[in-house]
Design an enzyme around this catalytic site. Structure first.
Site, PDB file in Angstrom:
ATOM      1  N   SER A  41       0.867  -1.180   0.000  1.00  0.00           N
ATOM      2  CA  SER A  41       0.000   0.000   0.000  1.00  0.00           C
ATOM      3  C   SER A  41       0.900   1.225   0.000  1.00  0.00           C
ATOM      4  O   SER A  41       1.812   1.317  -0.815  1.00  0.00           O
ATOM      5  CB  SER A  41      -0.936  -0.040   1.219  1.00  0.00           C
ATOM      6  OG  SER A  41      -1.830   1.041   1.199  1.00  0.00           O
ATOM      7  N   HIS A  68      -3.086  -1.203  -2.967  1.00  0.00           N
ATOM      8  CA  HIS A  68      -4.272  -0.408  -2.666  1.00  0.00           C
ATOM      9  C   HIS A  68      -4.422   0.729  -3.672  1.00  0.00           C
ATOM     10  O   HIS A  68      -3.460   1.412  -4.002  1.00  0.00           O
ATOM     11  CB  HIS A  68      -4.189   0.165  -1.247  1.00  0.00           C
ATOM     12  CG  HIS A  68      -4.353  -0.879  -0.189  1.00  0.00           C
ATOM     13  ND1 HIS A  68      -4.135  -0.625   1.148  1.00  0.00           N
ATOM     14  CD2 HIS A  68      -4.722  -2.187  -0.265  1.00  0.00           C
ATOM     15  CE1 HIS A  68      -4.357  -1.725   1.844  1.00  0.00           C
ATOM     16  NE2 HIS A  68      -4.706  -2.687   1.018  1.00  0.00           N
ATOM     17  N   ASP A 161      -3.892  -4.610   6.381  1.00  0.00           N
ATOM     18  CA  ASP A 161      -4.335  -5.508   5.322  1.00  0.00           C
ATOM     19  C   ASP A 161      -3.157  -6.372   4.859  1.00  0.00           C
ATOM     20  O   ASP A 161      -2.047  -5.882   4.685  1.00  0.00           O
ATOM     21  CB  ASP A 161      -4.884  -4.687   4.148  1.00  0.00           C
ATOM     22  CG  ASP A 161      -5.530  -5.555   3.085  1.00  0.00           C
ATOM     23  OD1 ASP A 161      -5.985  -6.662   3.405  1.00  0.00           O
ATOM     24  OD2 ASP A 161      -5.583  -5.103   1.926  1.00  0.00           O
TER      25      ASP A 161
END
Length: 216
Positions: A41, A68, A161
């Site tokens: 990310s 992401h 995540d």
């Protein structure tokens, strides 16, 4: 798995024991892996770009990148990566066959899953960790299908995540790697994986690139 997550793992900055980097075990399992997962990310884009540029044309693995992306935000990430990749690179399409020596990028606004029949599927369920695509969703899907024939690297990111997905991969026998948090632009994502013992190996950026060069 596709239920939304906004909390769960609590980040605790703890020490960890780093396994001997690039030992015979990691090299053997790296060579045996059929699919390589790359998740990241915030702070991972430049690193992923460098990785895409380095991968050889005949890598003999399927590479799946989950990064992401902003909802409904046009991005030329595929075009930029494809122009600098020696491997075929494409955005995942629903029901697309999974092929070796190809880099796939998870599209925005969908979760990317793999099916036992050898193709991708795209899921429109709610965001996980405020993200769609979610790294956890893809990692867990690959764990169910590929088991020990998978390898995964979790890179820089600003939330958790990917940690639970990496743990499921490790439990399935896959090779699991986290970028050294001290070496990551944003430490929370790899650190969260380390905290729940999802990462079998913790590698610096330099060590990760050394591993990518091992295609024998």
């Amino acid at each position: 798995m596709l239920s939304g997550k906004s909390s769960g793992l609590s980040i605790k900055k703890k020490t960890y024991i780093k396994k001997l980097a690039l030992d015979n075990n990691i090299r053997k399992r790296w060579q045996q892996a059929q699919v390589l997962l790359l998740g990241g990310s915030a702070g991972s884009f430049k690193l992923l770009f460098r990785m895409v540029k380095q991968l050889p044309e005949r890598f003999n693995k399927t590479v799946i990148i989950v990064i992401h992306r902003k909802k409904n935000f046009f991005s030329e990430i595929e075009k930029l990566f494809a122009e600098n990749s020696r491997m075929l690179l494409r955005e995942v399409s629903d029901k697309e066959p999974i092929r070796q020596n190809t880099i796939y990028i998870a599209p925005a606004n969908y979760h990317t899953l793999v099916e036992e029949e050898g193709f991708f599927s795209l899921d429109v369920s709610e965001a996980v960790w405020y993200s769609k695509p979610s790294i956890d969703v893809t990692f867990e899907s690959v764990a169910d299908v590929y088991n020990k024939s998978a390898a995964a690297i979790l890179l820089s990111g600003a939330n958790q995540d990917g940690a639970e997905g990496l743990l499921k991969l490790r439990q399935s026998g896959a090779l699991t790697i986290a970028q050294d948090p001290a070496d990551a632009e944003m430490a929370e994502m790899p650190q969260s994986a380390i905290d729940i013992q999802a990462a079998e190996y913790v590698l610096t950026t330099k060590e990760i690139f050394e591993l990518l060069e091992d295609t024998t």
